[in-house]
Design a protein around this motif. Structure first.
Motif, short mmCIF file in Angstrom:
data_model
loop_
_atom_site.label_atom_id
_atom_site.label_comp_id
_atom_site.label_asym_id
_atom_site.label_seq_id
_atom_site.Cartn_x
_atom_site.Cartn_y
_atom_site.Cartn_z
N GLU A 171 0.84 -1.20 0.00
CA GLU A 171 0.00 0.00 0.00
C GLU A 171 0.87 1.24 0.00
O GLU A 171 2.02 1.20 0.44
CB GLU A 171 -0.98 0.01 1.16
CG GLU A 171 -0.39 0.11 2.52
CD GLU A 171 -1.47 0.08 3.59
OE1 GLU A 171 -1.43 0.99 4.44
OE2 GLU A 171 -2.34 -0.80 3.57
N SER A 172 0.30 2.31 -0.51
CA SER A 172 1.04 3.55 -0.64
C SER A 172 0.07 4.72 -0.43
O SER A 172 -1.08 4.67 -0.88
CB SER A 172 1.68 3.62 -2.02
OG SER A 172 2.27 4.87 -2.21
N ILE A 173 0.58 5.77 0.21
CA ILE A 173 -0.22 6.98 0.46
C ILE A 173 0.56 8.17 -0.07
O ILE A 173 1.75 8.30 0.18
CB ILE A 173 -0.51 7.15 1.96
CG1 ILE A 173 -1.32 5.96 2.49
CG2 ILE A 173 -1.24 8.46 2.23
CD1 ILE A 173 -1.48 5.94 3.98
N ALA A 174 -0.14 9.03 -0.81
CA ALA A 174 0.49 10.23 -1.36
C ALA A 174 -0.57 11.31 -1.52
O ALA A 174 -1.76 11.07 -1.34
CB ALA A 174 1.16 9.93 -2.69
N ASP A 175 -0.12 12.52 -1.88
CA ASP A 175 -1.05 13.62 -2.13
C ASP A 175 -1.71 13.48 -3.50
O ASP A 175 -2.79 14.01 -3.73
CB ASP A 175 -0.33 14.96 -2.06
CG ASP A 175 0.13 15.27 -0.64
OD1 ASP A 175 -0.49 14.75 0.31
OD2 ASP A 175 1.12 16.02 -0.49
N ASN A 176 -1.04 12.78 -4.42
CA ASN A 176 -1.52 12.61 -5.78
C ASN A 176 -1.77 11.12 -6.00
O ASN A 176 -0.95 10.28 -5.63
CB ASN A 176 -0.46 13.13 -6.75
CG ASN A 176 -0.89 13.06 -8.19
OD1 ASN A 176 -1.96 12.55 -8.50
ND2 ASN A 176 -0.05 13.57 -9.05
#
Length: 120
Positions: free
Chosen positions: A69-74
Motif C-alpha cells: 500500500e502507498s499513500i500520497a497527495d496525488n
C-alpha cells in the motif's frame, strides 16, 4: 489472471484504469504466474489535512499473497510508489522460488563421487 480495480470515495475513470493496467505490465514482465490481482484506490477527505490518496494491492501467486500500500497527495504518485513496492516483492518471491528449485540440483552427487560397480 483476474484483475479487479475498485475505488472507494472515488469514481474510476478510464484513464486511471488504463494507468493501473499499464503499470501492472511491469509486474507481468517479471513474473507471469499471477493468479489474481485486486487494486483498491481510496480518497480520504480528512478535515484537518488535505485530501489523502491511498492505493492498495493484493496479488495472489501460487503459495503466497503479496500486499502493498502507498499513500500520497496525488493518486498517480501513490500508484507509482505502490508498483515499485510490489515489484520488489515479486522479484524477491521469484528469486526465492528459483533458489528453492536449484537446491535439488545442488544436492545431486557428482559423477566423481559415484563409485562405478566393478564387473566380474
Amino acid at each position: 489472471m483476474n484483475l479487479t480495480i475498485s475505488g472507494h470515495h472515488l469514481e474510476l475513470t478510464p484513464a486511471i484504469r488504463e494507468y493501473v493496467q499499464g503499470k501492472l505490465e511491469r509486474i507481468k514482465r517479471h513474473f507471469d504466474h499471477v493468479i489474481d490481482i485486486a487494486v483498491i484506490l481510496t480518497v480520504d477527505n480528512l478535515p484537518e489535512k488535505e485530501k489523502r490518496q491511498k492505493a492498495e494491492i493484493n496479488l495472489r501467486v501460487r503459495g503466497k499473497d503479496l500486499h502493498a500500500e502507498s499513500i500520497a497527495d496525488n493518486l498517480y504518485a501513490a500508484i507509482d510508489t505502490l508498483i515499485d513496492k510490489l515489484d520488489r516483492q515479486v522479484i524477491k518471491y521469484k528469486t526465492k522460488q528459483q533458489d528453492h528449485q536449484h537446491e535439488a540440483i545442488k544436492r545431486l552427487p557428482d559423477e566423481s563421487d559415484v563409485v562405478a560397480p566393478s564387473g566380474a
